[in-house]
Scaffold this motif. Structure first.
Motif, PDB file in Angstrom:
ATOM      1  N   LEU A 179      -3.283   1.831   8.605  1.00 28.57           N
ATOM      2  CA  LEU A 179      -2.964   0.491   9.094  1.00 28.57           C
ATOM      3  C   LEU A 179      -3.746   0.230  10.376  1.00 28.57           C
ATOM      4  O   LEU A 179      -3.612   0.981  11.344  1.00 28.57           O
ATOM      5  CB  LEU A 179      -1.455   0.373   9.386  1.00 28.57           C
ATOM      6  CG  LEU A 179      -0.528   0.605   8.205  1.00 28.57           C
ATOM      7  CD1 LEU A 179       0.931   0.674   8.676  1.00 28.57           C
ATOM      8  CD2 LEU A 179      -0.678  -0.505   7.175  1.00 28.57           C
ATOM      9  N   LYS A 233      -3.769   3.695  11.977  1.00 30.44           N
ATOM     10  CA  LYS A 233      -2.565   4.499  11.799  1.00 30.44           C
ATOM     11  C   LYS A 233      -2.530   5.008  10.364  1.00 30.44           C
ATOM     12  O   LYS A 233      -2.372   4.213   9.432  1.00 30.44           O
ATOM     13  CB  LYS A 233      -1.339   3.634  12.097  1.00 30.44           C
ATOM     14  CG  LYS A 233      -0.112   4.425  12.447  1.00 30.44           C
ATOM     15  CD  LYS A 233       1.072   3.512  12.715  1.00 30.44           C
ATOM     16  CE  LYS A 233       0.970   2.802  14.059  1.00 30.44           C
ATOM     17  NZ  LYS A 233       2.124   1.919  14.305  1.00 30.44           N
ATOM     18  N   ILE A 235      -0.640   7.039   7.546  1.00 26.08           N
ATOM     19  CA  ILE A 235       0.695   7.558   7.228  1.00 26.08           C
ATOM     20  C   ILE A 235       0.623   8.111   5.803  1.00 26.08           C
ATOM     21  O   ILE A 235       0.090   7.442   4.910  1.00 26.08           O
ATOM     22  CB  ILE A 235       1.732   6.417   7.327  1.00 26.08           C
ATOM     23  CG1 ILE A 235       1.789   5.924   8.783  1.00 26.08           C
ATOM     24  CG2 ILE A 235       3.097   6.873   6.867  1.00 26.08           C
ATOM     25  CD1 ILE A 235       2.585   4.654   8.978  1.00 26.08           C
ATOM     26  N   PRO A 236       1.119   9.345   5.593  1.00 29.32           N
ATOM     27  CA  PRO A 236       0.921   9.969   4.271  1.00 29.32           C
ATOM     28  C   PRO A 236       1.500   9.158   3.118  1.00 29.32           C
ATOM     29  O   PRO A 236       1.016   9.242   2.005  1.00 29.32           O
ATOM     30  CB  PRO A 236       1.621  11.327   4.407  1.00 29.32           C
ATOM     31  CG  PRO A 236       2.430  11.253   5.650  1.00 29.32           C
ATOM     32  CD  PRO A 236       1.777  10.255   6.534  1.00 29.32           C
ATOM     33  N   GLU A 237       2.559   8.371   3.378  1.00 32.62           N
ATOM     34  CA  GLU A 237       3.178   7.620   2.284  1.00 32.62           C
ATOM     35  C   GLU A 237       2.389   6.361   1.926  1.00 32.62           C
ATOM     36  O   GLU A 237       2.738   5.657   0.985  1.00 32.62           O
ATOM     37  CB  GLU A 237       4.605   7.212   2.663  1.00 32.62           C
ATOM     38  CG  GLU A 237       5.615   8.357   2.649  1.00 32.62           C
ATOM     39  CD  GLU A 237       5.680   9.118   3.963  1.00 32.62           C
ATOM     40  OE1 GLU A 237       4.816   8.860   4.838  1.00 32.62           O
ATOM     41  OE2 GLU A 237       6.558   9.980   4.121  1.00 32.62           O
ATOM     42  N   LEU A 238       1.336   6.069   2.720  1.00 31.23           N
ATOM     43  CA  LEU A 238       0.560   4.851   2.474  1.00 31.23           C
ATOM     44  C   LEU A 238      -0.829   5.194   1.958  1.00 31.23           C
ATOM     45  O   LEU A 238      -1.425   6.194   2.352  1.00 31.23           O
ATOM     46  CB  LEU A 238       0.432   4.031   3.768  1.00 31.23           C
ATOM     47  CG  LEU A 238       1.708   3.475   4.370  1.00 31.23           C
ATOM     48  CD1 LEU A 238       1.370   2.577   5.562  1.00 31.23           C
ATOM     49  CD2 LEU A 238       2.514   2.700   3.344  1.00 31.23           C
ATOM     50  N   ASP A 239      -1.340   4.318   1.100  1.00 31.56           N
ATOM     51  CA  ASP A 239      -2.675   4.496   0.552  1.00 31.56           C
ATOM     52  C   ASP A 239      -3.741   4.355   1.626  1.00 31.56           C
ATOM     53  O   ASP A 239      -4.732   5.075   1.626  1.00 31.56           O
ATOM     54  CB  ASP A 239      -2.941   3.432  -0.517  1.00 31.56           C
ATOM     55  CG  ASP A 239      -2.143   3.715  -1.777  1.00 31.56           C
ATOM     56  OD1 ASP A 239      -1.891   4.903  -2.036  1.00 31.56           O
ATOM     57  OD2 ASP A 239      -1.759   2.758  -2.471  1.00 31.56           O
ATOM     58  N   GLU A 288       2.794  -7.729  19.720  1.00 35.71           N
ATOM     59  CA  GLU A 288       3.792  -6.780  20.207  1.00 35.71           C
ATOM     60  C   GLU A 288       3.409  -6.395  21.632  1.00 35.71           C
ATOM     61  O   GLU A 288       2.223  -6.322  21.940  1.00 35.71           O
ATOM     62  CB  GLU A 288       3.734  -5.547  19.296  1.00 35.71           C
ATOM     63  CG  GLU A 288       4.597  -4.400  19.713  1.00 35.71           C
ATOM     64  CD  GLU A 288       4.387  -3.196  18.795  1.00 35.71           C
ATOM     65  OE1 GLU A 288       5.291  -2.902  18.010  1.00 35.71           O
ATOM     66  OE2 GLU A 288       3.322  -2.565  18.881  1.00 35.71           O
ATOM     67  N   ILE A 331      -0.081  -7.762  14.194  1.00 40.46           N
ATOM     68  CA  ILE A 331       1.202  -8.269  14.682  1.00 40.46           C
ATOM     69  C   ILE A 331       1.067  -8.457  16.189  1.00 40.46           C
ATOM     70  O   ILE A 331       0.135  -7.907  16.782  1.00 40.46           O
ATOM     71  CB  ILE A 331       2.367  -7.283  14.383  1.00 40.46           C
ATOM     72  CG1 ILE A 331       2.072  -5.915  15.036  1.00 40.46           C
ATOM     73  CG2 ILE A 331       2.569  -7.145  12.892  1.00 40.46           C
ATOM     74  CD1 ILE A 331       3.289  -5.013  15.057  1.00 40.46           C
ATOM     75  N   ARG A 357       2.312   4.694  -1.520  1.00 43.92           N
ATOM     76  CA  ARG A 357       1.978   5.629  -2.597  1.00 43.92           C
ATOM     77  C   ARG A 357       3.172   5.761  -3.531  1.00 43.92           C
ATOM     78  O   ARG A 357       4.311   5.576  -3.103  1.00 43.92           O
ATOM     79  CB  ARG A 357       1.620   6.992  -1.997  1.00 43.92           C
ATOM     80  CG  ARG A 357       0.312   6.942  -1.250  1.00 43.92           C
ATOM     81  CD  ARG A 357      -0.258   8.313  -1.083  1.00 43.92           C
ATOM     82  NE  ARG A 357      -1.644   8.162  -0.616  1.00 43.92           N
ATOM     83  CZ  ARG A 357      -2.176   8.886   0.390  1.00 43.92           C
ATOM     84  NH1 ARG A 357      -1.445   9.792   0.991  1.00 43.92           N
ATOM     85  NH2 ARG A 357      -3.426   8.683   0.745  1.00 43.92           N
ATOM     86  N   PRO A 369       0.788  -1.241   0.000  1.00 50.28           N
ATOM     87  CA  PRO A 369       0.000   0.000   0.000  1.00 50.28           C
ATOM     88  C   PRO A 369       0.822   1.294   0.000  1.00 50.28           C
ATOM     89  O   PRO A 369       0.397   2.289   0.567  1.00 50.28           O
ATOM     90  CB  PRO A 369      -0.815  -0.138   1.293  1.00 50.28           C
ATOM     91  CG  PRO A 369       0.045  -0.935   2.193  1.00 50.28           C
ATOM     92  CD  PRO A 369       0.805  -1.879   1.316  1.00 50.28           C
ATOM     93  N   ASN A 414       4.490  13.836  11.788  1.00 48.56           N
ATOM     94  CA  ASN A 414       5.041  13.468  10.490  1.00 48.56           C
ATOM     95  C   ASN A 414       3.972  13.410   9.400  1.00 48.56           C
ATOM     96  O   ASN A 414       4.015  12.565   8.517  1.00 48.56           O
ATOM     97  CB  ASN A 414       5.745  12.113  10.567  1.00 48.56           C
ATOM     98  CG  ASN A 414       7.058  12.234  11.322  1.00 48.56           C
ATOM     99  OD1 ASN A 414       7.726  13.260  11.238  1.00 48.56           O
ATOM    100  ND2 ASN A 414       7.405  11.207  12.072  1.00 48.56           N
ATOM    101  N   MET A 427       9.353   8.459  22.061  1.00 42.67           N
ATOM    102  CA  MET A 427       8.590   7.426  22.733  1.00 42.67           C
ATOM    103  C   MET A 427       8.178   7.902  24.124  1.00 42.67           C
ATOM    104  O   MET A 427       7.050   7.692  24.561  1.00 42.67           O
ATOM    105  CB  MET A 427       9.458   6.172  22.833  1.00 42.67           C
ATOM    106  CG  MET A 427       8.783   4.980  23.462  1.00 42.67           C
ATOM    107  SD  MET A 427       7.453   4.365  22.429  1.00 42.67           S
ATOM    108  CE  MET A 427       8.357   3.271  21.340  1.00 42.67           C
TER     109      MET A 427
END
Lengths: 807, 193
Positions: B58, B49, B51-55, B82, B80, A550, A548, B181, B112
């Motif tokens: 999550l 979640k 994130i701008p880089e993801l379509d 964790e 996952i 971009r 996914p 971010n 963190m």
């Protein structure tokens, strides 16, 4: 009174003259106090490098510090921060480590920019779609986890994880907890909280003066932080040890020099009640010191303070010569005639004592060699002064008479005379004791020679463990090389070669200089294999199919790889300027000596040093040498011990030959040597019983003992043709006033004279046994126990002209 | 008449912020006191979640556990596994499926730490602790729920986390939105019985 003053005039003038000469000499060539100059230089390049590193290497300038106390954590942290800041401001330290030390944003940006040049993951296949696909999946997985802020920050510009890999390998897992800008040691039960600091000084490690100044700076920085009364500063490290050892050794030397001089003077005053004698005895001693000093300066360029102090103490045995001359002079004999009469024995004694120093001279240890030259020259000078100068200084008139020996002592010594069976039994018992314990124990553990007290070493180990700065035990030496770049290349070839060794469990790992900064050649090779924009874009498209991300997500990655292809490879100065915190970890691994650049790569978890050494040697990497510090030092010590043993043996033979030559009767020489052989055996047994493991200092001392003890046999046997047949210890002579000289006899004088000599030697060397410094203590114990044995054995064994006293 | 009402409204709106500020501070203290009165909590959460880089955002879910004064545990079970456990100044991070286990001082990871202190400070009802790390803006919604916006004081932390928005009702924390971010992580919390 006037008579006494007149008697003192000549020796006094001589003493003034000699003293003035000595003062001029000491002013022109002052004694040196640098500990490093006193230590050995290695024979092989490896041992030479190792010893140099141990004496002045980066590791020796490390200061480990802790501040602890029952004070609030915030207060401890403040103390740590302010102390560290003051240390940095002092400019005296090349590096100061504390909790405030972390790479700045600029440093991180610098390292990030150079990530593909620095990272070992920059391999040809790393930028293909096949390699990138799992990396992208891992990135996605990481973004799901709690670490996502970190990954979001670096992951899209560096999906291969090169930078985070570098950061992990450099910084590793910290064992200390950082709180409020301070490193807190793990809490310990029943112990106050403790913060840790680390500093690397700029002076050479064993340069006691520079180290002392660095330690002072540390204490001053701590004091300036206004510590509460409950907080205390603990300091450790090789430099601290050196700084503490120097005054301890100096203290030892001063103590024994002063105390032995005073004791000797007190004993002689008691025994002879004559200021004239004291002055006369001092003349050969001062002359000996002057000659020894001059000879040492002539050969070595300077005298070391330890050799000087200790050499002067050893020259204390030269009081034997004037004492023998002054007390063995017969009634009515002139001083000159007496000197001529006893000269053959005196000459023999001095020569034997000088030969006794052969083992020290042959040991090859610079300190011992200096000592041997100083003492040897001095002893011969003292004998010559006694023979040719002293007779002209001594006032004419009645001879100086010793206070009669106490009756019980005379009785005891008389009882001893001729008791060969008793002496034989003692020697036999010593032999049996030695056999029973499996022969003398040889010292192979260097730690036993370490002058650092055990509890200081324990603190050092504790701080090192808490800081994760283990003591270096095994290293790979890289070099000599023409440049740092070449050292880095050597380090890379070692990294390659060591892979199978690590896989086979021969060692756990190596802290390689190239781990921080690859060689320029490697950086260029990495640049050459980076893909161009189009190829990388293509690989990324394939790799991210179905994920996914971009399309523009990895634009920073593409730009970063493109920039990396055009960067100028980093050299050492560039790296140090851009990444000071990481460079601080690299700098102790690179050193320069003269024109040559060297590298040090500490190895950890070495399974068997001897085996690894063989494996590395068989691999035959040029410019790479494995050195296990302990193994190498033991070998070095062993080599010194062997040289000393050989010279001791040669010296022993030479002493015997001297005796045979001097007496012209080999059988008699053997008889005279018997007490000495017995004394050596007894001495070994005493040392064994005292729990002393033998080292080369003991060995050298044994020969010295042999050389000194010759005196007793020689003068007890009185080869000087004397021997009237009068009773040795005329009961009537004992306990009488000094004026009843007529009743006294040469035998009594001889015994008294030799006893005086033995006691003065005991006073000198016995004091050494009380020294804190293990080396001095070893020498003192050996000589003192040996002298006592040799004197008693000589009394019992030496064939004397009239053994049975007439009653 | 109309103008008079208008003037009154205007005057009221001028007065309102000052009055509200004091009131909100009082409400914030009440909320904090209510939170502090609950020393132990257990809840489940879902998270999105973005994130701008993801379509796509999550998703994940798991459980939360709190034990006053300073123990916090977040266990993710999907997609996952964790576990993050904080006790005092140290954080333990585990990913059993990857065999990863790390233990480090929170101080070493300021980003963190910012997140941990935001949640921990809120659950502990420790306003002073929150204000050590954040600028705190508090508002009561019309439906009686509250909304608290935390802006990190540290520039370095603000580089990674710009805002943390906590929402809740009474002594319940219902949502934690973390913005940083260019992305945002939305956590919704349901108290476990």
């Amino acid at each position: 009174m006037i008579l006494a003053l007149r008697n003192l005039a000549r020796p006094g003038a001589a003493l003034l003259l000699l003293g003035a000469l000595l003062a001029v000499l000491a002013w022109r060539a002052p004694p040196r106090a640098d500990l490093a100059e006193f230590l050995p230089v290695g024979g092989t390049p490896a041992s030479a490098f190792l010893l140099r590193e141990l004496q002045s290497g980066a590791a020796t300038t490390l200061l480990l510090a802790a501040i602890e106390g029952e004070v609030p954590r915030e207060e401890l942290a403040r103390l740590s921060r302010e102390t560290a800041a003051a240390l940095r401001a002092s400019g005296r330290f090349a590096f100061v480590g504390d909790g405030t030390l972390r790479p700045s944003e600029e440093e991180l940006a610098f390292l990030f920019r150079h990530r593909y040049l620095l990272s070992p993951e920059t391999q040809p296949e790393a930028f293909t779609a096949e390699a990138l696909r799992p990396k992208l999946q891992a990135l996605l997985d990481g973004l799901r986890s709690a670490a996502s802020p970190l990954l979001a920050r670096f992951g899209f510009a560096d999906p291969t994880g090169s930078f985070l890999g570098l950061a992990t390998s450099w910084l590793g897992e910290s064992r200390v907890e950082t709180f409020d800008g301070a490193w807190f040691a793990p809490p310990r039960p029943d112990a106050p909280p403790r913060v840790l600091l680390l500093a690397r000084g700029q002076g050479a490690g064993l340069d006691a003066e520079a180290q002392g100044a660095a330690i002072e700076a540390f204490r001053a920085a701590f004091a300036a932080a206004n510590p509460p009364a409950a907080a205390r500063l603990l300091l450790s490290g090789p430099g601290v040890f050196a700084a503490e050892a120097a005054p301890r050794i100096r203290g030892d030397v001063e103590l024994i020099t002063t105390a032995s001089g005073l004791l000797l003077a007190a004993f002689l005053t008691w025994r002879f009640r004559s200021a004239t004698l004291l002055a006369l005895v001092a003349v050969p001693l001062v002359a000996a010191t002057l000659a020894g000093y001059a000879m040492t300066v002539a050969i070595f360029g300077a005298v070391h303070a330890i050799a000087l102090g200790f050499g002067m103490t050893m020259l204390g045995v030269a009081v034997d010569y004037p004492i023998l001359l002054l007390t063995l002079r017969r009634e009515g004999e002139t001083m000159v005639a007496a000197a001529a009469r006893i000269w053959p024995s005196l000459r023999l004694a001095a020569a034997a004592a000088a030969v006794g120093l052969l083992a020290m001279a042959g040991s090859g240890l610079p300190g011992l060699v200096q000592l041997a030259v100083f003492a040897g020259t001095g002893l011969l000078t003292a004998a010559a002064t006694t023979r040719w100068v002293l007779p002209h200084l001594a006032p004419p008139g009645p001879r100086i008479v010793a206070r009669p020996l106490p009756a019980w002592l005379v009785a005891a010594l008389t009882a001893l005379q001729g008791r060969r069976a008793l002496a034989g039994l003692a020697v036999l018992a010593a032999g049996v004791a030695l056999l029973a314990s499996g022969g003398p124990t040889w010292q192979r553990d260097l730690a036993a020679l370490n002058p650092v007290p055990a509890e200081r070493r324990a603190l050092d180990g504790e701080l090192r463990a808490q800081l994760g700065a283990p003591d270096v035990r095994a290293v790979f030496l890289l070099g000599p090389a023409a440049s740092e770049a070449e050292v880095l290349a050597l380090s890379e070839s070692l990294a390659e070669a060591a892979r199978p060794w690590i896989a086979a469990g021969r060692l756990a790992g190596i802290d390689l200089p190239s781990r921080y900064l690859p060689s320029p050649a490697t950086q260029r090779a990495r640049q050459a294999l980076l893909p161009d924009q189009a190829a990388l874009e293509d690989a990324l498209r394939q790799a991210s199919a179905g994920l996914p991300f971009r399309p523009a997500a990895f634009a920073p990655f593409l730009a970063g790889v493109e920039e990396s292809r055009r960067l100028v490879p980093l050299d050492l100065p560039g790296f140090a300027a851009g990444a000071p915190t990481i460079a601080a970890r690299l700098s102790p691994l690179l050193t320069r000596h003269g024109a040559a650049a060297w590298g040090i790569a500490p190895a950890s978890g070495v399974a068997d040093p001897a085996v690894l050494e063989r494996v590395v040697a068989e691999r035959g990497l040029p410019g790479v040498l494995f050195v296990d510090v302990k193994l190498e030092m033991e070998r070095l010590l062993w080599a010194y011990l062997r040289a000393t043993a050989l010279w001791a043996l040669a010296g022993g033979v030479a002493v015997l030959a001297l005796l045979a030559l001097g007496l012209r009767r080999p059988r008699r020489a053997l008889l005279l040597a018997a007490p000495i052989g017995g004394a050596v055996l007894l001495d070994l047994a005493v040392l064994e019983l005292a729990g002393q493991a033998l080292n080369l200092f003991h060995l050298a001392s044994l020969l010295l003992l042999a050389g000194l003890a010759i005196d007793y046999s020689l003068f007890l046997a009185d080869p000087g043709a004397d021997t009237g047949s009068r009773p040795i210890l005329d009961a009537a002579g004992v306990g009488q006033g000094p004026r009843d000289e007529g009743l006294r006899n040469p035998r009594d004088d001889r015994l008294g004279a030799v006893l005086s000599c033995a006691i003065s030697t005991l006073l000198t060397f016995g004091l050494l046994s009380f020294c804190e410094t293990p080396v001095l203590r070893g020498i003192g114990l050996t000589v003192a126990a040996g002298v006592a044995s040799a004197f008693l054995l000589a009394c019992a064994l030496v064939p004397q002209p009239d053994i049975a006293p007439e009653r | 008449m109309r103008t008079r009402r208008r003037v009154l409204l205007l005057a009221a709106s001028c007065l309102l912020p000052r009055a509200t500020h004091a009131q909100e501070e009082e409400a914030l203290r009440r909320t904090m006191a209510a939170l502090a009165a609950t020393p132990q909590r257990q809840a489940s959460f879902t998270e999105q979640k973005a994130i701008p880089e993801l379509d796509l955002p999550l998703p994940s879910e798991g459980t939360l556990r709190w034990q006053a004064p300073d123990r916090l545990e977040k266990v993710t079970i999907f997609p996952i596994t964790e576990r993050i456990a904080v006790a005092g100044g140290r954080l333990t991070y585990e990913r059993p499926d990857r065999g990863i286990q790390r233990n480090f001082a929170l101080q070493e990871e300021p980003e963190m730490q910012a997140l941990v202190e935001a949640i921990r400070g809120t659950l502990a009802g420790d306003l002073a602790a929150l204000r050590r790390h954040y600028d705190v803006a508090y508002a009561t919604q019309r439906d009686g729920s509250w909304r608290m916006v935390l802006t990190p004081l540290s520039l370095r932390v603000r580089g990674a986390v710009q805002r943390i928005v906590l929402t809740g009702l009474g002594a319940e924390v219902r949502g934690v939105d973390t913005e940083g971010n260019g992305g945002v992580t939305r956590m919704r919390i349901t108290s476990a019985p």
